[in-house]
Scaffold this active site. Structure first.
Site, PDB file in Angstrom:
ATOM      1  N   SER A   1       0.836  -1.208   0.000  1.00 37.57           N
ATOM      2  CA  SER A   1       0.000   0.000   0.000  1.00 37.57           C
ATOM      3  C   SER A   1       0.862   1.246   0.000  1.00 37.57           C
ATOM      4  CB  SER A   1      -0.873  -0.006   1.256  1.00 37.57           C
ATOM      5  OG  SER A   1      -1.458   1.269   1.473  1.00 37.57           O
TER       6      SER A   1
ATOM      7  N   TYR B   1      -1.689  -0.509  10.925  1.00 35.02           N
ATOM      8  CA  TYR B   1      -1.987  -1.178   9.633  1.00 35.02           C
ATOM      9  C   TYR B   1      -0.853  -0.876   8.649  1.00 35.02           C
ATOM     10  CZ  TYR B   1      -3.565  -1.333   4.842  1.00 35.02           C
ATOM     11  OH  TYR B   1      -3.617  -1.541   3.492  1.00 35.02           O
TER      12      TYR B   1
ATOM     13  N   LYS C   1       2.197  -3.392   6.771  1.00 31.48           N
ATOM     14  CA  LYS C   1       2.544  -3.464   5.348  1.00 31.48           C
ATOM     15  C   LYS C   1       4.046  -3.211   5.176  1.00 31.48           C
ATOM     16  CE  LYS C   1      -1.540  -4.173   3.469  1.00 31.48           C
ATOM     17  NZ  LYS C   1      -1.866  -5.455   2.805  1.00 31.48           N
TER      18      LYS C   1
HETATM   19  C1  WQD Z   1      -9.514   9.809   0.881  1.00 33.99           C
HETATM   20  C2  WQD Z   1      -9.762  11.309   1.034  1.00 33.99           C
HETATM   21  C3  WQD Z   1     -10.028  12.004   3.305  1.00 33.99           C
HETATM   22  C4  WQD Z   1     -13.810   9.849   3.995  1.00 33.99           C
HETATM   23  C5  WQD Z   1      -6.874   4.908   3.023  1.00 33.99           C
HETATM   24  C6  WQD Z   1      -5.835   4.139   3.772  1.00 33.99           C
HETATM   25  C7  WQD Z   1      -4.849   3.549   2.806  1.00 33.99           C
HETATM   26  C8  WQD Z   1      -5.559   2.763   1.719  1.00 33.99           C
HETATM   27  C9  WQD Z   1      -6.623   3.583   1.053  1.00 33.99           C
HETATM   28  C10 WQD Z   1      -5.424   0.422   2.232  1.00 33.99           C
HETATM   29  C11 WQD Z   1      -9.001  11.927   2.187  1.00 33.99           C
HETATM   30  C12 WQD Z   1     -11.320  12.222   2.518  1.00 33.99           C
HETATM   31  C13 WQD Z   1     -12.648  10.355   3.410  1.00 33.99           C
HETATM   32  C14 WQD Z   1     -14.852  10.742   4.351  1.00 33.99           C
HETATM   33  C15 WQD Z   1     -13.545  12.573   3.510  1.00 33.99           C
HETATM   34  N1  WQD Z   1      -6.123   1.592   2.241  1.00 33.99           N
HETATM   35  N2  WQD Z   1     -12.534  11.689   3.163  1.00 33.99           N
HETATM   36  N3  WQD Z   1     -14.674  12.084   4.089  1.00 33.99           N
HETATM   37  O1  WQD Z   1      -7.112   7.894   3.786  1.00 33.99           O
HETATM   38  O2  WQD Z   1      -6.286   8.258   1.385  1.00 33.99           O
HETATM   39  O3  WQD Z   1      -6.270   5.979   2.354  1.00 33.99           O
HETATM   40  O4  WQD Z   1      -7.501   4.071   2.091  1.00 33.99           O
HETATM   41  O5  WQD Z   1      -4.318   0.257   1.810  1.00 33.99           O
HETATM   42  O6  WQD Z   1      -4.003   2.700   3.523  1.00 33.99           O
HETATM   43  O7  WQD Z   1      -5.129   5.051   4.597  1.00 33.99           O
HETATM   44  O8  WQD Z   1      -8.436   7.048   1.792  1.00 33.99           O
HETATM   45  O9  WQD Z   1     -10.817   7.123   1.214  1.00 33.99           O
HETATM   46  O10 WQD Z   1     -10.157   7.239   3.669  1.00 33.99           O
HETATM   47  O11 WQD Z   1      -9.727   9.201   2.161  1.00 33.99           O
HETATM   48  O12 WQD Z   1     -13.402  13.798   3.298  1.00 33.99           O
HETATM   49  O13 WQD Z   1     -15.922  10.338   4.902  1.00 33.99           O
HETATM   50  O14 WQD Z   1     -11.138  11.509   1.308  1.00 33.99           O
HETATM   51  O15 WQD Z   1      -9.777  13.097   4.189  1.00 33.99           O
HETATM   52  O16 WQD Z   1      -8.611  13.234   1.804  1.00 33.99           O
HETATM   53  P1  WQD Z   1      -6.997   7.413   2.377  1.00 33.99           P
HETATM   54  P2  WQD Z   1      -9.862   7.605   2.250  1.00 33.99           P
END
Ligand code: WQD
Length: 338
Positions: free
Chosen positions: A124, A149, A153
């Protein structure tokens, strides 16, 4: 000869199973269904009109995994099995270290005993921690992960790197996913998070289908074009095809290679919300909320190495991702429980 997918009934595993079967490979799935449903297997077979061998096992269970390896002829392993919820890992670190490391160590021991020398690991972009620059390259610093997590990885990448150094017959490919979203265009398989989704797209689709009321946009004061977080979203079918390309590479390679799987394009939260509403003609009510702890402003890949080494690059665009995500959710409002 078969390809073993540990955690193959999961979101990315099931999409990869479809692409492997379509490419003519035989597929064996090892999954304890703790974070997926046996229904997924039926749908993979429905989509591909092919059958899959399935073992309902805990991948950390040595006896069960030895039994699998003794009954199957495994050519390569794609290792998806592992817990993957960032927030949960902060609350339950021991469960994450025990599960994600034990499954990997048990798998490597079985591979050694049964002479299987190819492994592709579901890593990841989270291993980059807070990236020193964007776009991110594979040679950039890793570590400094913001949650257990991510550390699992990073540790598994280290285990595989050291194991490949000690055994020059081994091929390890570490696929660093950016932000996988979307679903197979059939709408028959897709992402089904347990409980309230942490990730952006499943949260959006659950607002669209009426399961959740409103999207909280976590902060609009980042140093980005519109102030909201920027990520490299990649269609899960493109990601799955990247695994097929990585498998072909691994079958003719030794050593350990880290490879980014991303599009190289960063989109903001508001880009995503507006695209989703435009493409699907649905309203997504949202409110600007405080930043989420641990979030970074920008994270997107330099995808050049994957194209150079694997001859692969992502082909689907944000509209495809929004369309396919909604097609899955509206046809399966309760995921696989329908
Ligand atoms: C994306 C953007 C949030 C939810 C995570 C894990 C990473 C990988 C992918 C496994 C950010 C914003 C989110 C919400 C929002 N997983 N957001 N409101 O954090 O980039 O990565 O998932 O490998 O390890 O860390 O993905 O989809 O949670 O967030 O504004 O209800 O959307 O702040 O900018 P992230 P995400």
């Amino acid at each position: 000869m078969s390809i073993l997918l540990t955690g193959g009934a999961g979101y990315i595993g099931s999409h990869t199973a479809v692409e492997l079967l379509n490419a003519g490979y035989s597929v064996v799935i090892a999954d304890d269904f703790s974070n997926s449903s046996p229904e997924v297997i039926k749908r993979v077979e429905e989509i591909t009109k092919k059958t899959v061998s399935v073992y309902r096992v805990d991948v950390a269970d040595k006896a069960a995994m030895r039994d699998l390896f003794s009954h199957e002829t495994i050519e390569a392993v794609i290792h998806f099995a592992g817990f993957k919820a960032v927030g949960e890992s902060v609350k339950k670190p021991m469960m994450y270290y025990r599960n994600n490391l034990d499954t990997t160590l048990t798998l490597l021991e079985c591979m050694k005993e049964f002479g299987v020398s190819r492994i592709i690991f579901s890593s990841s972009a989270t291993v980059y921690g807070s990236p020193e620059r964007v776009p991110i390259e594979e040679t950039d610093k890793t570590g400094g992960c913001s949650n257990p997590y991510g550390w699992t990885k990073w540790m598994i990448e280290q285990i595989l790197t050291d194991t490949a150094k000690a055994d020059d017959t081994l091929s390890c490919v570490l696929l660093r996913y950016f932000n996988p979203i979307g679903a197979h265009p059939s709408g028959r398989i897709g992402e089904m998070p347990n409980g309230i989704p942490n990730n952006l797209m499943p949260y959006i689709t659950q607002v669209a289908v009426g399961r959740l009321k409103m999207l909280n946009v976590f902060g609009n004061d980042y140093d980005t074009p519109d102030g909201t977080g920027v990520r490299d979203y990649i269609h899960v079918v493109d990601l799955a095809k990247g695994h097929v390309a990585a498998l072909k590479y691994a079958l003719d390679h030794t050593g350990c290679e880290a490879i980014n799987l991303g599009t190289g394009i960063g989109y903001s939260v508001l880009d995503m919300v507006h695209s989703f509403m435009r493409v699907n003609k649905v309203d997504i009510p949202f409110v600007i909320a405080p930043r989420r702890g641990g979030d970074i402003a920008q994270c997107y890949a330099n995808p050049a190495k994957a194209e150079r080494l694997l001859g692969w690059k992502a082909e689907k665009n944000l509209d495809d991702m929004c369309r396919d995500s909604w097609n899955w959710q509206k046809n399966n409002p309760n995921g696989y429980e329908d």
